[in-house]
Write a protein that holds these residues in place. Structure first.
Motif, PDB file in Angstrom:
ATOM      1  N   VAL A   1      -4.441   0.424  16.338  1.00 51.40           N
ATOM      2  CA  VAL A   1      -5.917   1.143  15.813  1.00 51.40           C
ATOM      3  C   VAL A   1      -5.568   1.287  14.317  1.00 51.40           C
ATOM      4  O   VAL A   1      -4.413   1.279  13.904  1.00 51.40           O
ATOM      5  CB  VAL A   1      -5.970   2.273  16.432  1.00 51.40           C
ATOM      6  CG1 VAL A   1      -6.675   2.234  17.835  1.00 51.40           C
ATOM      7  CG2 VAL A   1      -4.742   3.064  16.551  1.00 51.40           C
TER       8      VAL A   1
ATOM      9  N   LEU B   1      -1.106   0.531   7.748  1.00 49.51           N
ATOM     10  CA  LEU B   1      -2.553   0.629   7.938  1.00 49.51           C
ATOM     11  C   LEU B   1      -3.035   0.675   9.436  1.00 49.51           C
ATOM     12  O   LEU B   1      -4.101   0.813   9.733  1.00 49.51           O
ATOM     13  CB  LEU B   1      -2.975  -0.743   7.399  1.00 49.51           C
ATOM     14  CG  LEU B   1      -2.573  -0.667   5.808  1.00 49.51           C
ATOM     15  CD1 LEU B   1      -2.931  -2.216   5.351  1.00 49.51           C
ATOM     16  CD2 LEU B   1      -3.561   0.200   5.213  1.00 49.51           C
TER      17      LEU B   1
ATOM     18  N   HIS C   1       1.783   2.860   2.962  1.00 49.69           N
ATOM     19  CA  HIS C   1       1.595   3.463   4.024  1.00 49.69           C
ATOM     20  C   HIS C   1       1.038   2.510   5.105  1.00 49.69           C
ATOM     21  O   HIS C   1       0.658   1.281   4.875  1.00 49.69           O
ATOM     22  CB  HIS C   1       0.540   4.621   3.772  1.00 49.69           C
ATOM     23  CG  HIS C   1       0.791   5.505   2.650  1.00 49.69           C
ATOM     24  ND1 HIS C   1       1.301   6.464   2.745  1.00 49.69           N
ATOM     25  CD2 HIS C   1       0.169   5.393   1.631  1.00 49.69           C
ATOM     26  CE1 HIS C   1       1.351   7.138   1.529  1.00 49.69           C
ATOM     27  NE2 HIS C   1       0.617   6.436   0.858  1.00 49.69           N
TER      28      HIS C   1
ATOM     29  N   ARG D   1      -8.655   2.667   7.265  1.00 49.60           N
ATOM     30  CA  ARG D   1      -9.923   2.944   7.404  1.00 49.60           C
ATOM     31  C   ARG D   1     -10.325   2.880   6.008  1.00 49.60           C
ATOM     32  O   ARG D   1     -11.820   2.712   5.595  1.00 49.60           O
ATOM     33  CB  ARG D   1     -10.417   4.214   7.986  1.00 49.60           C
ATOM     34  CG  ARG D   1     -10.248   4.180   9.747  1.00 49.60           C
ATOM     35  CD  ARG D   1     -11.209   5.155  10.137  1.00 49.60           C
ATOM     36  NE  ARG D   1     -10.269   6.659  10.143  1.00 49.60           N
ATOM     37  CZ  ARG D   1      -9.352   7.152  11.076  1.00 49.60           C
ATOM     38  NH1 ARG D   1      -9.118   6.169  12.173  1.00 49.60           N
ATOM     39  NH2 ARG D   1      -8.729   8.100  10.533  1.00 49.60           N
ATOM     40  N   GLU D   2      -9.597   3.452   5.118  1.00 47.79           N
ATOM     41  CA  GLU D   2     -10.159   3.401   3.743  1.00 47.79           C
ATOM     42  C   GLU D   2     -10.096   2.135   3.073  1.00 47.79           C
ATOM     43  O   GLU D   2     -11.036   1.812   2.351  1.00 47.79           O
ATOM     44  CB  GLU D   2      -9.370   4.653   2.855  1.00 47.79           C
ATOM     45  CG  GLU D   2      -9.345   5.928   3.298  1.00 47.79           C
ATOM     46  CD  GLU D   2     -10.870   6.595   3.023  1.00 47.79           C
ATOM     47  OE1 GLU D   2     -11.357   6.250   1.957  1.00 47.79           O
ATOM     48  OE2 GLU D   2     -11.186   7.225   3.876  1.00 47.79           O
ATOM     49  N   LEU D   3      -9.235   1.398   3.462  1.00 51.38           N
ATOM     50  CA  LEU D   3      -8.829   0.146   2.568  1.00 51.38           C
ATOM     51  C   LEU D   3      -9.974  -0.896   3.318  1.00 51.38           C
ATOM     52  O   LEU D   3     -10.438  -1.599   2.406  1.00 51.38           O
ATOM     53  CB  LEU D   3      -7.550  -0.621   3.022  1.00 51.38           C
ATOM     54  CG  LEU D   3      -7.103  -1.807   2.292  1.00 51.38           C
ATOM     55  CD1 LEU D   3      -7.415  -1.661   0.837  1.00 51.38           C
ATOM     56  CD2 LEU D   3      -5.764  -2.067   2.635  1.00 51.38           C
TER      57      LEU D   3
ATOM     58  N   VAL E   1       0.905  -1.146   0.088  1.00 52.54           N
ATOM     59  CA  VAL E   1       0.044   0.065   0.098  1.00 52.54           C
ATOM     60  C   VAL E   1       0.847   1.284   0.239  1.00 52.54           C
ATOM     61  O   VAL E   1       0.605   2.377  -0.575  1.00 52.54           O
ATOM     62  CB  VAL E   1      -0.912  -0.068   1.201  1.00 52.54           C
ATOM     63  CG1 VAL E   1      -1.537   1.336   1.477  1.00 52.54           C
ATOM     64  CG2 VAL E   1      -1.866  -1.013   1.114  1.00 52.54           C
TER      65      VAL E   1
ATOM     66  N   THR F   1      -5.267   3.282  10.963  1.00 48.10           N
ATOM     67  CA  THR F   1      -4.733   4.385  10.394  1.00 48.10           C
ATOM     68  C   THR F   1      -5.813   5.041   9.289  1.00 48.10           C
ATOM     69  O   THR F   1      -6.722   4.156   9.032  1.00 48.10           O
ATOM     70  CB  THR F   1      -3.558   4.388   9.783  1.00 48.10           C
ATOM     71  OG1 THR F   1      -3.681   3.594   8.561  1.00 48.10           O
ATOM     72  CG2 THR F   1      -2.297   3.951  10.496  1.00 48.10           C
ATOM     73  N   SER F   2      -5.820   6.161   9.113  1.00 48.48           N
ATOM     74  CA  SER F   2      -6.768   6.683   7.902  1.00 48.48           C
ATOM     75  C   SER F   2      -6.630   5.780   6.866  1.00 48.48           C
ATOM     76  O   SER F   2      -7.899   5.587   6.179  1.00 48.48           O
ATOM     77  CB  SER F   2      -6.501   8.110   7.790  1.00 48.48           C
ATOM     78  OG  SER F   2      -5.510   8.389   7.572  1.00 48.48           O
ATOM     79  N   ALA F   3      -5.380   5.512   6.173  1.00 44.52           N
ATOM     80  CA  ALA F   3      -5.236   4.660   5.062  1.00 44.52           C
ATOM     81  C   ALA F   3      -6.271   3.207   5.404  1.00 44.52           C
ATOM     82  O   ALA F   3      -6.659   2.586   4.495  1.00 44.52           O
ATOM     83  CB  ALA F   3      -3.599   4.194   4.857  1.00 44.52           C
TER      84      ALA F   3
ATOM     85  N   GLU G   1      -1.712   1.731  13.615  1.00 39.00           N
ATOM     86  CA  GLU G   1      -0.866   2.334  14.503  1.00 39.00           C
ATOM     87  C   GLU G   1      -0.733   1.510  15.562  1.00 39.00           C
ATOM     88  O   GLU G   1      -1.890   1.139  16.110  1.00 39.00           O
ATOM     89  CB  GLU G   1      -1.501   3.835  14.728  1.00 39.00           C
ATOM     90  CG  GLU G   1      -0.484   4.441  15.667  1.00 39.00           C
ATOM     91  CD  GLU G   1      -1.203   5.919  16.046  1.00 39.00           C
ATOM     92  OE1 GLU G   1      -0.686   6.510  16.824  1.00 39.00           O
ATOM     93  OE2 GLU G   1      -1.842   6.376  15.022  1.00 39.00           O
TER      94      GLU G   1
END
Lengths: 298, 298
Positions: free
Chosen positions: B61, B52, B50, B67-69, B48, B63-65, B54
DNA sequence: ACGCTCCATACGCGCAGAGATATCACACCC
DNA sequence: GGGTGTGATATCTCTGCGCGTATGGAGCGT
């Protein structure tokens, strides 16, 4: 959900072959030789349990099993590609969702400009804002239900970092007919006898205390004549003659005909707007937001 | 579409970890040890580009990446599972799409019963029927735009196999007032002077020729008074007095008050309804259809 | 009958990577 | 400060399989 048994590259090979209906051409499009493609398809067919293509002279045709699998395979590949793309954008801070908490009193001040500036630079990021007072913001930051908090009077909480975004003086809010409205600068002590219109402590305890503190520093305990929950209301009540107020300078934005704003004396009392986030936050969405917010400071 | 770079089992591991938010528990659910799971996630993160998750004390938890995936990963896994299931059902002959061509004259005869019987046994299979005459059916079978053809007078075409489904005699179709309607059996030769109402050869050349052949065998060339394209119309025109007709016995199903159906002499002229399919067809949908159709024969 | 096209099979190479075990690094808690 | 729980790392094994080349074999056309 069971463990997945199909490999994506096999599904990809399958879709290409389903388009070409010819092993040779499909292999060329895939950039591999023909025998490996035969193997991929055979493996896939073994996993499905049924033939996906019928081999016939001159090419192949989809079987009914293949016809059923094809659309799902295409969708799955599309989902993966889209999800990967979305994750990359989010990882790069270009898209996604960021959750921002803010104190009600900032809706008039820096919040609109910051949001506008951020949206301009990162239009694909959804910004979800929620109005919260200080304590809930701290809890929400620690509980990860918001990513950035905008509040007055930075709290010192372990695990969070705060930086000042704006420091503004207080001003006296007076009805235009009031005696003191004639002066350029109003000594706080001169307001000692006046009824005050203030934000209720429940709306934002820190600002409330700060203002009461200003009065105490001038030697009196303010007499609260009226509570309100928004600065607009405070100003309207002052205009209606229910009292005077002391407020952060940004309330000047509330332009009402019957209200005058005057600097106060002493002038060293200021209120600080801070931006809070978790310590060591690396989420690019948050980092970018903080950068943009910083650039919005006057 | 590019070559897929993500592995499904990694996406699966990712979704499980996103649910558990704990490497240890996720590894247990996946049935592997914890270090391999760490590796899978790391590999996925590398692809990816980035992080995924943290990693924090007590768990992880998204990450925003991440959450998108996550939703895309879930959808992709679902698509694959559904597609696989659908393909297996289709491969087993339980679901999918089968395309059937039929001669117009069969809409009155065996077609409805066959479709009903098939739908009963294989409710998940969609049956797409199209009315076609013989030659187009043969072409469509060879061109694989239909899977089964139902037609009169089995053609002998290489690559196709046909089997008789129904053999029926011809009957004379007469207006009730007609002299010959009084007899139980009508000699074909007795119709020599009558105008005929027949299906146009364009609607179904084989039946047409077969009927004309019956007349020729009786020693005359039928005089065509009127063409029609459906048997219902033929009968209606006979009822209206526009002529007589010879038709497969199943037209008896068209019950009109002013029409009488009578056996003809000689009685040996019969028309055969055949079911055609490609030679060596192994598609279970087709095989099952043929079996059911066979069982429907009277 | 011959060649052509197209797909399958056989075989070998090489590597990525999935898995396990053992150990480490870190944070937190009592 | 040691214990506990967390995830990361190191190292090794092993096998699955992706890819190639070479070859086989079926069907079709000339």
């Amino acid at each position: 959900m069971e463990r997945p048994q199909l490999a994506l590259h096999q599904l990809h090979a399958f879709t290409v072959l389903a388009e070409e209906l010819h092993f040779g051409r499909a292999a060329v499009r895939l950039g591999i030789a023909q025998p490996p493609l035969s193997q991929q398809i055979r493996r896939l067919e073994e996993k499905v349990g049924h033939p996906l293509f019928e081999r016939r002279p001159g090419g192949v045709v989809l079987t009914s099993a293949g016809r059923e699998l094809l659309p799902a395979a295409r969708r799955a590949l599309g989902e993966v590609a889209d999800g990967l793309e979305a994750a990359r954008r989010a990882g790069g801070g270009e898209a996604g969702l960021i959750r921002v908490g803010f104190a009600a009193s900032l809706a008039l001040t820096i919040l609109p400009g910051m949001l506008r500036a951020y949206r301009e630079r990162h239009p694909a990021v959804e910004v979800r804002i929620s109005e919260m007072t200080t304590a809930p913001q701290v809890a929400a930051l620690l509980g990860r239900s918001i990513d950035v908090g905008l509040l007055r009077e930075p709290p010192d909480v372990p695990g969070l970092v705060a930086e000042a975004v704006l420091s503004e003086p207080f001003v006296a809010v007076l009805p235009v007919g009031h005696d003191l409205a004639g002066q350029r600068v109003v000594p706080v002590a001169a307001l000692a006898a006046e009824p005050f219109v203030l934000l209720g402590p429940e709306a934002g305890p820190t600002v409330h205390e700060r203002i009461v503190g200003v009065c105490r520093a001038a030697g009196f305990e303010p007499r609260i004549g009226q509570h309100a929950v928004e600065w607009q209301t405070v100003c309207a009540l002052v205009e209606a003659g229910l009292g005077v107020s002391i407020a952060p300078a940004s309330v000047r934005r509330v332009r009402l005909k019957g209200v005058a704003y005057r600097r106060i004396e002493p002038a060293d009392a200021r209120t600080v707007v801070a931006m809070c986030r978790r310590e060591g936050e690396t989420d690019p969405l948050v980092v970018r937001f903080v950068e943009v917010a910083r650039a919005c400071m006057p």
